[in-house]
Motif scaffolding. Structure first.
Motif, mmCIF file in Angstrom:
data_model
loop_
_atom_site.group_PDB
_atom_site.id
_atom_site.type_symbol
_atom_site.label_atom_id
_atom_site.label_comp_id
_atom_site.label_asym_id
_atom_site.label_seq_id
_atom_site.Cartn_x
_atom_site.Cartn_y
_atom_site.Cartn_z
ATOM 1 N N THR A 103 0.847 -1.195 0.000
ATOM 2 C CA THR A 103 0.000 0.000 0.000
ATOM 3 C C THR A 103 0.881 1.243 0.000
ATOM 4 N N LYS A 104 0.287 2.348 -0.398
ATOM 5 C CA LYS A 104 1.042 3.596 -0.402
ATOM 6 C C LYS A 104 1.475 3.970 1.014
ATOM 7 N N SER A 105 0.624 3.681 1.993
ATOM 8 C CA SER A 105 0.994 4.030 3.365
ATOM 9 C C SER A 105 2.163 3.181 3.851
ATOM 10 N N TYR A 118 0.977 12.937 4.422
ATOM 11 C CA TYR A 118 1.322 11.606 3.922
ATOM 12 C C TYR A 118 1.638 10.659 5.079
ATOM 13 N N GLY A 166 -1.373 9.463 6.963
ATOM 14 C CA GLY A 166 -2.330 8.661 6.196
ATOM 15 C C GLY A 166 -3.548 9.432 5.743
ATOM 16 N N ASP A 187 -2.890 9.988 0.372
ATOM 17 C CA ASP A 187 -1.987 9.030 -0.265
ATOM 18 C C ASP A 187 -1.183 9.751 -1.342
ATOM 19 N N ARG A 199 0.993 10.326 -4.728
ATOM 20 C CA ARG A 199 1.096 9.745 -6.066
ATOM 21 C C ARG A 199 2.473 9.123 -6.192
ATOM 22 N N ALA A 249 6.037 9.865 -4.206
ATOM 23 C CA ALA A 249 6.787 8.837 -3.480
ATOM 24 C C ALA A 249 8.218 8.748 -4.007
#
Length: 79
Positions: free
Chosen positions: A15-17, A51, A54, A57, A59, A63
């Motif tokens: 996941t992005k997190s 970010y 949480g 999220d 992009r 990241a």
């Protein structure tokens, strides 16, 4: 750029997190404050906080900027 350039391999299922959490651990290992990390990534501290909490999220491009600021590159793979 911080020392210790390298690759940061991510599973496509992450996941992005979890990506942000892993990058935060890297920034911490380098001794960077969140303010320093945000500055190196070219963003405001408040955005980084969103970010990390949480609330938002990032992009993939964001990241990648965060990863570059801690001296790594993101590579996504299927396995």
């Amino acid at each position: 750029m911080p020392p210790g350039r390298g690759w940061f391999f991510l599973k496509k299922t992450m996941t992005k997190s979890s990506i942000i959490t892993a990058l935060a651990a890297r920034a911490d290992a380098l001794g960077l404050s969140q303010t320093e990390w945000a500055d190196l990534a070219g963003m405001k501290y408040q955005q980084l906080q969103r970010y990390l909490s949480g609330k938002v999220d990032p992009r993939l491009k964001t990241a990648e900027r965060l990863a570059g600021a801690v001296g790594v590159m993101i590579e996504i793979f299927d396995k």
